[in-house]
Design a protein around this motif. Sequence first.
Motif, PDB file in Angstrom:
ATOM      1  N   ILE A 105       1.392  -1.354   0.209  1.00 35.88           N
ATOM      2  CA  ILE A 105       0.190  -0.119   0.166  1.00 35.88           C
ATOM      3  C   ILE A 105       0.860   1.385   0.242  1.00 35.88           C
ATOM      4  CG2 ILE A 105      -0.499   0.562   2.246  1.00 35.88           C
ATOM      5  CD1 ILE A 105      -3.460   0.277  -0.246  1.00 35.88           C
ATOM      6  N   THR A 106       2.084   1.015   0.523  1.00 38.52           N
ATOM      7  CA  THR A 106       3.087   2.671   0.293  1.00 38.52           C
ATOM      8  C   THR A 106       3.530   2.690  -0.488  1.00 38.52           C
ATOM      9  OG1 THR A 106       3.426   1.861   2.231  1.00 38.52           O
ATOM     10  CG2 THR A 106       5.376   3.649   1.576  1.00 38.52           C
ATOM     11  N   ALA A 107       3.807   1.350  -1.454  1.00 38.96           N
ATOM     12  CA  ALA A 107       4.341   1.325  -3.131  1.00 38.96           C
ATOM     13  C   ALA A 107       2.847   2.119  -3.806  1.00 38.96           C
ATOM     14  CB  ALA A 107       4.845   0.280  -3.967  1.00 38.96           C
ATOM     15  N   VAL A 108       1.639   1.596  -4.339  1.00 39.02           N
ATOM     16  CA  VAL A 108       0.466   2.380  -3.961  1.00 39.02           C
ATOM     17  C   VAL A 108       0.340   3.898  -4.373  1.00 39.02           C
ATOM     18  CG1 VAL A 108      -1.646   2.317  -4.872  1.00 39.02           C
ATOM     19  CG2 VAL A 108      -1.010   0.588  -4.374  1.00 39.02           C
ATOM     20  N   LYS A 109       0.181   4.299  -3.282  1.00 38.33           N
ATOM     21  CA  LYS A 109       0.506   5.422  -2.402  1.00 38.33           C
ATOM     22  C   LYS A 109       1.462   6.731  -3.101  1.00 38.33           C
ATOM     23  CE  LYS A 109       0.684   4.888   2.060  1.00 38.33           C
ATOM     24  NZ  LYS A 109       0.587   5.372   3.434  1.00 38.33           N
ATOM     25  N   ASP A 110       3.108   5.592  -2.845  1.00 40.93           N
ATOM     26  CA  ASP A 110       4.010   6.872  -3.862  1.00 40.93           C
ATOM     27  C   ASP A 110       3.325   6.951  -5.113  1.00 40.93           C
ATOM     28  OD1 ASP A 110       5.025   6.597  -1.221  1.00 40.93           O
ATOM     29  OD2 ASP A 110       6.743   4.605  -1.370  1.00 40.93           O
ATOM     30  N   VAL A 111       3.441   5.326  -6.201  1.00 41.84           N
ATOM     31  CA  VAL A 111       3.060   6.080  -7.571  1.00 41.84           C
ATOM     32  C   VAL A 111       2.126   6.967  -7.630  1.00 41.84           C
ATOM     33  CG1 VAL A 111       2.245   4.442  -9.361  1.00 41.84           C
ATOM     34  CG2 VAL A 111       4.047   3.754  -8.316  1.00 41.84           C
ATOM     35  N   ALA A 112       1.054   6.571  -6.603  1.00 41.73           N
ATOM     36  CA  ALA A 112      -0.492   7.773  -6.966  1.00 41.73           C
ATOM     37  C   ALA A 112       0.156   9.305  -6.713  1.00 41.73           C
ATOM     38  CB  ALA A 112      -1.393   7.376  -6.087  1.00 41.73           C
ATOM     39  N   LYS A 113       1.111   9.992  -5.488  1.00 41.39           N
ATOM     40  CA  LYS A 113       1.465  10.626  -5.578  1.00 41.39           C
ATOM     41  C   LYS A 113       2.276  11.404  -6.494  1.00 41.39           C
ATOM     42  CE  LYS A 113       4.129  13.784  -2.307  1.00 41.39           C
ATOM     43  NZ  LYS A 113       4.167  13.909  -0.634  1.00 41.39           N
ATOM     44  N   LYS A 114       3.015  10.641  -7.209  1.00 43.27           N
ATOM     45  CA  LYS A 114       4.225  11.205  -8.171  1.00 43.27           C
ATOM     46  C   LYS A 114       3.560  11.528  -9.173  1.00 43.27           C
ATOM     47  CE  LYS A 114       8.556   9.422  -9.712  1.00 43.27           C
ATOM     48  NZ  LYS A 114       8.106   8.719 -11.354  1.00 43.27           N
ATOM     49  N   ASP A 115       2.685   9.870  -9.918  1.00 39.24           N
ATOM     50  CA  ASP A 115       2.162  10.440 -11.242  1.00 39.24           C
ATOM     51  C   ASP A 115       1.108  11.515 -11.817  1.00 39.24           C
ATOM     52  OD1 ASP A 115       4.227   8.890 -11.978  1.00 39.24           O
ATOM     53  OD2 ASP A 115       3.324   7.338 -12.305  1.00 39.24           O
ATOM     54  N   ARG A 116       0.367  11.702 -10.109  1.00 45.44           N
ATOM     55  CA  ARG A 116      -1.021  12.812  -9.996  1.00 45.44           C
ATOM     56  C   ARG A 116      -1.853  12.526 -10.253  1.00 45.44           C
ATOM     57  NH1 ARG A 116       2.587  18.312 -12.117  1.00 45.44           N
ATOM     58  NH2 ARG A 116       4.032  18.913 -10.672  1.00 45.44           N
ATOM     59  N   ILE A 117      -1.603  10.999  -9.394  1.00 46.62           N
ATOM     60  CA  ILE A 117      -3.493  10.383  -9.821  1.00 46.62           C
ATOM     61  C   ILE A 117      -4.529  10.818  -9.316  1.00 46.62           C
ATOM     62  CG2 ILE A 117      -4.636   8.364 -10.389  1.00 46.62           C
ATOM     63  CD1 ILE A 117      -1.871   8.505 -12.149  1.00 46.62           C
ATOM     64  N   GLY A 118      -5.675  11.248  -9.350  1.00 52.64           N
ATOM     65  CA  GLY A 118      -6.255  11.536  -8.984  1.00 52.64           C
ATOM     66  C   GLY A 118      -6.898  10.672  -7.558  1.00 52.64           C
ATOM     67  N   ALA A 119      -6.131   9.942  -6.854  1.00 58.26           N
ATOM     68  CA  ALA A 119      -6.450   8.853  -5.746  1.00 58.26           C
ATOM     69  C   ALA A 119      -7.093   9.688  -4.599  1.00 58.26           C
ATOM     70  CB  ALA A 119      -5.558   7.944  -5.924  1.00 58.26           C
ATOM     71  N   LYS A 120      -7.599   8.902  -3.945  1.00 57.34           N
ATOM     72  CA  LYS A 120      -7.756   9.170  -2.269  1.00 57.34           C
ATOM     73  C   LYS A 120      -7.581   8.078  -1.418  1.00 57.34           C
ATOM     74  CE  LYS A 120     -12.320  11.816  -3.144  1.00 57.34           C
ATOM     75  NZ  LYS A 120     -13.790  11.803  -2.258  1.00 57.34           N
ATOM     76  N   VAL A 121      -6.776   9.098  -0.560  1.00 58.00           N
ATOM     77  CA  VAL A 121      -6.180   7.576   0.922  1.00 58.00           C
ATOM     78  C   VAL A 121      -7.174   7.053   2.193  1.00 58.00           C
ATOM     79  CG1 VAL A 121      -4.479   6.702   1.801  1.00 58.00           C
ATOM     80  CG2 VAL A 121      -3.634   8.313  -0.449  1.00 58.00           C
ATOM     81  N   LEU A 122      -7.950   6.764   1.765  1.00 55.29           N
ATOM     82  CA  LEU A 122      -8.554   5.927   3.264  1.00 55.29           C
ATOM     83  C   LEU A 122      -8.146   5.083   3.893  1.00 55.29           C
ATOM     84  CD1 LEU A 122     -11.662   5.841   0.729  1.00 55.29           C
ATOM     85  CD2 LEU A 122     -11.351   7.603   1.605  1.00 55.29           C
ATOM     86  N   SER A 123      -8.964   5.279   5.182  1.00 54.32           N
ATOM     87  CA  SER A 123      -8.465   4.667   6.387  1.00 54.32           C
ATOM     88  C   SER A 123      -9.533   3.072   6.137  1.00 54.32           C
ATOM     89  CB  SER A 123      -8.918   4.616   7.784  1.00 54.32           C
ATOM     90  OG  SER A 123     -10.889   4.682   7.819  1.00 54.32           O
ATOM     91  N   GLY A 124      -9.462   2.230   6.947  1.00 57.80           N
ATOM     92  CA  GLY A 124     -10.039   0.870   6.253  1.00 57.80           C
ATOM     93  C   GLY A 124     -12.216   1.208   6.163  1.00 57.80           C
ATOM     94  N   THR A 125     -11.915   1.827   7.200  1.00 62.00           N
ATOM     95  CA  THR A 125     -12.987   2.476   8.311  1.00 62.00           C
ATOM     96  C   THR A 125     -13.953   4.056   6.964  1.00 62.00           C
ATOM     97  OG1 THR A 125     -12.451   2.125  10.358  1.00 62.00           O
ATOM     98  CG2 THR A 125     -14.335   3.296  10.688  1.00 62.00           C
ATOM     99  N   ALA A 126     -13.417   4.243   7.061  1.00 59.38           N
ATOM    100  CA  ALA A 126     -13.794   5.152   5.555  1.00 59.38           C
ATOM    101  C   ALA A 126     -14.232   4.807   4.796  1.00 59.38           C
ATOM    102  CB  ALA A 126     -13.016   7.109   5.759  1.00 59.38           C
ATOM    103  N   ALA A 127     -13.594   4.135   4.306  1.00 61.57           N
ATOM    104  CA  ALA A 127     -13.397   2.971   3.223  1.00 61.57           C
ATOM    105  C   ALA A 127     -14.828   2.473   2.958  1.00 61.57           C
ATOM    106  CB  ALA A 127     -12.432   2.527   2.362  1.00 61.57           C
ATOM    107  N   ARG A 128     -14.775   1.452   4.154  1.00 64.92           N
ATOM    108  CA  ARG A 128     -16.086   0.977   4.707  1.00 64.92           C
ATOM    109  C   ARG A 128     -17.094   1.720   4.715  1.00 64.92           C
ATOM    110  NH1 ARG A 128     -15.774  -4.369   8.355  1.00 64.92           N
ATOM    111  NH2 ARG A 128     -18.062  -5.655   7.777  1.00 64.92           N
ATOM    112  N   SER A 129     -17.728   2.720   4.505  1.00 65.98           N
ATOM    113  CA  SER A 129     -19.076   3.286   5.839  1.00 65.98           C
ATOM    114  C   SER A 129     -19.244   4.240   3.781  1.00 65.98           C
ATOM    115  CB  SER A 129     -18.252   4.868   5.845  1.00 65.98           C
ATOM    116  OG  SER A 129     -17.986   5.656   5.253  1.00 65.98           O
TER     117      SER A 129
END
Length: 423
Positions: A105-129
């Motif tokens: 998950i750290t590698a995925v976040k790094d790629v999303a940030k570096k490549d400026r992908i419009g992704a949200k980082v959520l906690s498991g609790t937030a995603a479940r909501s």
Amino acid sequence: MFDLCVVGAGLAGSAAAKHASKFSRVCLVGPDEPNKKCSPDPNRDIYGGHYDEGRIYMQSTSDPVWAKLAQRSIPRYTDIEVESGIDIASEVGCLMIGNRGEDYITAVKDVAKKDRIGAKVLSGTAARSLFPFLSIPEDDEVVFEAQLAGYISPRRLVKAQITIAKKNGCQHVQEVARGISRVVRGDTDMVMEVTTDSGRRILAKKVLVATGAFTAFRNLLGNGVSPDTKLYPLAVTKLEISEEDAKKIRTMPSILYFGRGGKDWTQDFPVDPRTPVVFYMLPPIRYPDGKYYIKLGHSHDSIPKLLHTRQQMKQWFDHGPDARLTRQMADMILSVVQDIKVLSYHGDSCVVDVAPSNRPYIDKIHDQMGIAIGGNGYAAKSSDEIGRLAVELLMNGKWDIELPRSLFHVKLKSGYGTSCSKL
């Protein structure tokens, strides 16, 4: 005489034929999908992983190289749909889930940030909501791509690419290639000859081999030569649900999971030696039989088994996974997706060709032969760019992507040797 013959009419081959047909005379060689894949055919030993309706696509992955290939391909989906008149993509979004602070998950976040992908980082609790019908572990972390992410139909993508290629003048020979060789035409000209199982001979100035996991089992690269790949049998389970349940969870995105799993998840599941639980899951998709299925597949490292012969490959495609493995994956679907009723489930099979680099081979064997294989289980979403890169390299001598070409060099299991005959 063709300018290019593309051998292999799957995802990469059909993409290559489409791109090459824009500026050259192209022939595409490869059979159509069999009418009854699930019924063993003694006369057929060539299949394809694209005989399906669901492959995940997203722009950020744990590998920056695969991410870049995806980022080049995905924005073209709309153009492919418009040019072909065939719908290929469903933008339902994608959840990438793993243990907080760990490598995946750290590698995925790094790629999303570096490549400026419009992704949200959520906690498991937030995603479940957001998706209350999914059992997402509270302690996990989630990268959620809502745009330019979801699933494609590999079956329709191949059809769309071939449709466009044909519009551009490409000839599709629906046969299996038996061998490829260099021949002398006239006194000095060397050309490539592709021979099919029916005995047909196709001449071209250049040949691109895009035959995936089956490359080693035909005389395609030269006598006694095969690509350095490992062939993993991959199983999936398709769990049938009602149309009513499909509508109830219609907002479900595609899912990739690398982690320890949920406390309430089944413990009887094939595991990757590197991490306890690895799987991918597709939301409900309506298949050609009119039924809705949720599909789940395991990591190709989960089962310590390799395929080594054409007979083993045929048996795996003909007969598929055993009942226990199919049930294990069905149980995992029911662990993650809550409050759905199972109408039926069944297993299906494909084969993943994995290169030592875990990247595709996009290279030239020699000046008249190129290769585009080694999907590694990640190539469907990126196949348009893989095909394009292979064509540009072979036909125009160009490498027009910021990734080093050396990352995609092919490795062969024995020294390459060609033989020439007089035409």
